[in-house]
Design a protein around this motif. Structure first.
Motif, mmCIF file in Angstrom:
data_model
loop_
_atom_site.group_PDB
_atom_site.id
_atom_site.type_symbol
_atom_site.label_atom_id
_atom_site.label_comp_id
_atom_site.label_asym_id
_atom_site.label_seq_id
_atom_site.Cartn_x
_atom_site.Cartn_y
_atom_site.Cartn_z
ATOM 1 N N ALA A 121 -4.980 -13.934 -32.500
ATOM 2 C CA ALA A 121 -5.686 -12.779 -32.388
ATOM 3 C C ALA A 121 -7.135 -13.105 -33.252
ATOM 4 C CB ALA A 121 -5.036 -11.653 -33.342
ATOM 5 N N GLY A 122 -6.936 -13.649 -34.406
ATOM 6 C CA GLY A 122 -8.275 -13.966 -35.178
ATOM 7 C C GLY A 122 -9.298 -14.869 -34.372
ATOM 8 N N TYR A 123 -8.626 -16.159 -33.852
ATOM 9 C CA TYR A 123 -9.667 -16.823 -33.011
ATOM 10 C C TYR A 123 -10.091 -16.378 -31.769
ATOM 11 C CZ TYR A 123 -9.071 -20.782 -36.278
ATOM 12 O OH TYR A 123 -9.114 -21.750 -37.484
ATOM 13 N N GLY A 124 -9.141 -15.552 -31.054
ATOM 14 C CA GLY A 124 -9.556 -14.769 -29.931
ATOM 15 C C GLY A 124 -10.940 -13.924 -30.332
ATOM 16 N N GLY B 249 -6.738 -5.540 -31.949
ATOM 17 C CA GLY B 249 -5.430 -6.596 -31.865
ATOM 18 C C GLY B 249 -5.158 -7.001 -33.243
ATOM 19 N N MET B 250 -6.446 -7.274 -34.031
ATOM 20 C CA MET B 250 -6.368 -8.052 -35.214
ATOM 21 C C MET B 250 -5.646 -7.041 -36.007
ATOM 22 S SD MET B 250 -7.392 -10.837 -36.526
ATOM 23 C CE MET B 250 -5.862 -11.154 -37.335
ATOM 24 N N LEU B 251 -6.019 -5.753 -36.279
ATOM 25 C CA LEU B 251 -5.493 -4.748 -37.215
ATOM 26 C C LEU B 251 -3.890 -4.626 -36.893
ATOM 27 C CD1 LEU B 251 -8.153 -2.026 -37.101
ATOM 28 C CD2 LEU B 251 -7.544 -3.500 -39.059
ATOM 29 N N LEU C 253 -14.587 -13.586 -39.581
ATOM 30 C CA LEU C 253 -14.457 -12.320 -39.082
ATOM 31 C C LEU C 253 -15.297 -11.215 -39.749
ATOM 32 C CD1 LEU C 253 -10.740 -11.958 -37.805
ATOM 33 C CD2 LEU C 253 -12.799 -12.563 -36.589
ATOM 34 N N GLU C 254 -15.211 -11.342 -41.198
ATOM 35 C CA GLU C 254 -16.004 -10.625 -41.928
ATOM 36 C C GLU C 254 -17.451 -10.928 -41.770
ATOM 37 O OE1 GLU C 254 -13.075 -11.160 -45.795
ATOM 38 O OE2 GLU C 254 -15.173 -11.265 -46.216
#
Ligand code: GSH
Length: 263
Positions: free
Chosen positions: A110-113, A129-131, A172-173
């Motif tokens: 999820a994070g890399y996508g 999705g990340m959440l 992501l931040e």
């Protein structure tokens, strides 16, 4: 002299897992970590050793035996150096941390996508999705370790597995303005994440390093691949990331040049 060698990429999250485990055991210097440059083709001797696979880390024993896959190598090191146990020894507790370990693949994907996405239209969907992944971890912790901060009494196996991703998700931040909302449904995982991030055994990388090195990921190019118009990857060792400027934050706007990135 070390009789185990790990071939690794210094900023790779899977490799960092091994460094964290060894630090927890006070065994970091028992393993010789050798750096591989992900921006260049793998050398022939390495490909021969891996029988053609390119993913790192790999561990090589003094007898020339080779192990792949970070979770497999973690378990090998845990079995080899049992005296300061990181994995739980009680079967039920071990099963619980194994259940949590099984959640790492979806969390990582999820994070890399999300960071690699180049479409403005998909941003909300990827944020959701990340959440969802964080909410899943939250729910697991509420069930098995409501008081925290860690899954068990101390930073252990699950923390070793997940902390490198909490650190990578600094990208992501920076590039997606992603923050974990201050809501109850993320409160337990937030406490866990924050305790993981500040643990002394897990300080191998910094936010600045991650943000600078992963610029190309934020533009959709992973694993040292070159973006159009660029002659150097953001993963190169020279110039050192410390002397480079912070990359532009708006990844959807345009692409930074080698010069702008201090490459
Ligand atoms: N499932 C593997 C993943 C390892 C992995 O994807 N490593 C990345 C670096 S972060 C890599 O070596 N990428 C380059 C490649 O696959 O050629 C593990 O847990 O060890």
């Amino acid at each position: 002299m070390a009789n185990l060698t790990v071939h690794h990429i210094p900023v790779c999250p899977f490799c960092q897992r091994l460094e964290i485990l060894l630090s927890l055991k006070g065994r970091r210097s028992d393993v010789d970590f050798r750096v591989v440059d992900v921006t260049r083709p793998r050398p022939d001797w390495l490909l021969k050793m891996t029988r053609g696979s390119t993913a790192l880390p790999i561990l090589e024993t003094a007898e020339g035996r080779v192990l792949k896959e970070s979770l497999v190598i973690l378990q090998y090191l845990e079995d080899l150096y049992p005296e300061r146990a990181v994995a739980q020894r009680d079967p039920y507790r071990r099963a619980v941390e194994n259940m949590m370990t099984r959640m790492e693949g979806d969390f990582c994907a999820a994070g890399y996508g999300y960071v690699m996405n180049q479409s403005l239209e998909r941003r909300d969907e990827l944020r959701e999705g990340m959440l969802k992944q964080y909410a899943r971890l939250n729910d697991f912790l509420v069930e098995h370790a409501p008081s925290g901060p860690f899954l068990w009494e101390e930073f252990g196996w699950a923390e070793t597995v997940f902390t490198p991703f909490f650190m990578r998700f600094w990208f992501l931040e920076y590039y997606e303005d992603f923050e974990l909302p201050l809501e109850d449904r993320y409160a337990r995982v937030r406490t866990w994440r924050d305790a993981c991030l500040s643990h002394p055994a897990a300080q191998q990388v910094t936010k600045e390093q991650i943000v600078k090195l992963y610029y190309d990921y934020a533009k959709g190019a992973g694993n040292g691949a070159l973006l159009p118009g660029r002659s150097r990857s953001s993963f190169v060792f020279e110039p050192d990331w410390r002397v480079r400027p912070w990359p532009p934050k708006n990844k959807y706007d345009r692409s930074a040049t080698d010069d702008e990135l201090g490459l």
